[in-house]
Scaffold this active site. Structure first.
Site, mmCIF file in Angstrom:
data_model
loop_
_atom_site.group_PDB
_atom_site.id
_atom_site.type_symbol
_atom_site.label_atom_id
_atom_site.label_comp_id
_atom_site.label_asym_id
_atom_site.label_seq_id
_atom_site.Cartn_x
_atom_site.Cartn_y
_atom_site.Cartn_z
ATOM 1 N N LEU A 32 -8.222 4.480 11.232
ATOM 2 C CA LEU A 32 -9.133 3.450 11.585
ATOM 3 C C LEU A 32 -8.356 2.799 13.442
ATOM 4 O O LEU A 32 -9.209 2.546 14.598
ATOM 5 C CB LEU A 32 -8.745 2.188 11.291
ATOM 6 C CG LEU A 32 -9.590 1.195 11.843
ATOM 7 C CD1 LEU A 32 -10.911 1.532 11.834
ATOM 8 C CD2 LEU A 32 -8.835 -0.478 10.301
ATOM 9 N N ASP A 42 0.860 -1.337 -0.201
ATOM 10 C CA ASP A 42 0.604 0.345 0.196
ATOM 11 C C ASP A 42 1.085 1.263 0.045
ATOM 12 O O ASP A 42 0.468 2.538 -0.261
ATOM 13 C CB ASP A 42 -0.944 -0.158 1.149
ATOM 14 C CG ASP A 42 -2.098 -0.872 1.191
ATOM 15 O OD1 ASP A 42 -2.630 -1.621 0.220
ATOM 16 O OD2 ASP A 42 -2.960 -0.658 1.812
ATOM 17 N N GLY A 43 2.001 1.183 0.632
ATOM 18 C CA GLY A 43 2.877 2.241 0.933
ATOM 19 C C GLY A 43 3.458 2.736 -0.597
ATOM 20 O O GLY A 43 3.108 3.654 -0.573
#
Length: 285
Positions: free
Chosen positions: A184, A61-62
């Site tokens: 989150l 994701d990075g």
């Protein structure tokens, strides 16, 4: 000529090798391929993705967040291929590399529009001069305390309405895409990618009354540092520090002027990821 940009995670050898194989595969089809430079090297020339038809990230994701930053508000489709843990932004693993790329080029993948953030932040330099910076984010903007862990005091306003003066470790303003990240972890909700507003989440507030809340897509979130406590504080966009060696004063966060177009195997990819990551359910696709 079709043009494809590749953004590999240079710290993963498998990702770099597959990027080379993918380049050879695409060039045999008379597709122009350009690579993002290794950001760890000095004096690198930023990748220009103007007139690019597809951006492919090979990493986690990075790496995809880096691809999104390179793409900015141009609304070029991004295909994320995961090397490691399959995250919320990547859509497939290396075993499906050529198949997913071919489907992407053929227009066979689902396009998920993801709202972005435009961040206008104000800093003081060491001479006391004000400096304004403009930054892009796909996931989030965050205010955080410094290395000494001192409590910070700051004001939160939304579209001209004062919400509160908060004391705590910081504050996160996230997109729906960023709802599964820092927001989150700070106690915010998981939000469907179709939501185009912003999530505002206090980080370890020194009160039980402060709660996360959602804004409309047209709202403007403003965070200003109180002069009550002269302590170190930091601004971040997608986890990357803003204004190195500068003192943050305030930030204005709005929805970005363009979306990120993520390519997914199906419209249900997000909920499958939620089920897999948070509820331990295996995908049945």
């Amino acid at each position: 000529m079709v043009k494809v940009a590749i953004v590999p995670n240079y710290s993963r050898q498998e990702a770099v090798l597959d990027a080379s194989r993918l380049t050879e595969f695409l060039e045999k089809q008379s597709i122009e391929v350009v690579w993002a430079p290794d950001k760890k090297k000095t004096n690198v020339i930023p990748l220009n993705v103007d007139n690019t038809d597809l951006v492919i990230s090979l990493g986690g994701d990075g790496t995809l967040l880096r691809a999104a930053k390179i793409t900015g508000y141009r609304e070029i489709p991004i295909l994320g291929l995961s090397y490691g843990h399959l995250g919320f932004l990547t859509s497939a693993g290396p075993d499906e590399l050529q198949t997913m790329v071919q489907r992407a080029l053929a227009g066979e993948l689902h396009v998920s529009r993801r709202a972005t953030l435009q961040i206008t932040s104000l800093f003081l330099d060491e001479r006391g001069q004000e400096i304004e910076l403009h930054n892009f984010a796909l996931n989030d903007f965050s205010l955080s305390h410094g290395s000494k862990g001192d409590m910070i005091v700051f004001n939160v306003d939304v579209s001209g309405h004062h919400i509160d003066t908060l004391r705590g470790d910081g504050f996160v303003v996230a997109t729906a895409t960023g709802s599964t990240g820092y927001a989150l972890a700070a106690g915010g909700p998981i939000v469907t990618p179709t939501f185009t507003g912003m999530l505002c989440v206090p980080v370890a507030p020194h009160t039980i009354l402060a709660r996360a809340f959602l804004t409309a897509s047209s709202d403007v979130v403003e965070i200003s540092i109180s002069t009550e406590r002269n302590v170190e504080r930091l601004f971040f966009a997608d986890g990357q520090p803003l204004g190195a060696n500068l003192t943050p004063l305030s930030a204005k966060i709005t929805r970005g002027q363009g979306d990120i177009l993520l390519l997914e195997a199906s419209p249900s990819s997000f909920y499958q990821s939620v089920s897999r990551v948070f509820y331990g359910q295996a995908s049945h696709d």
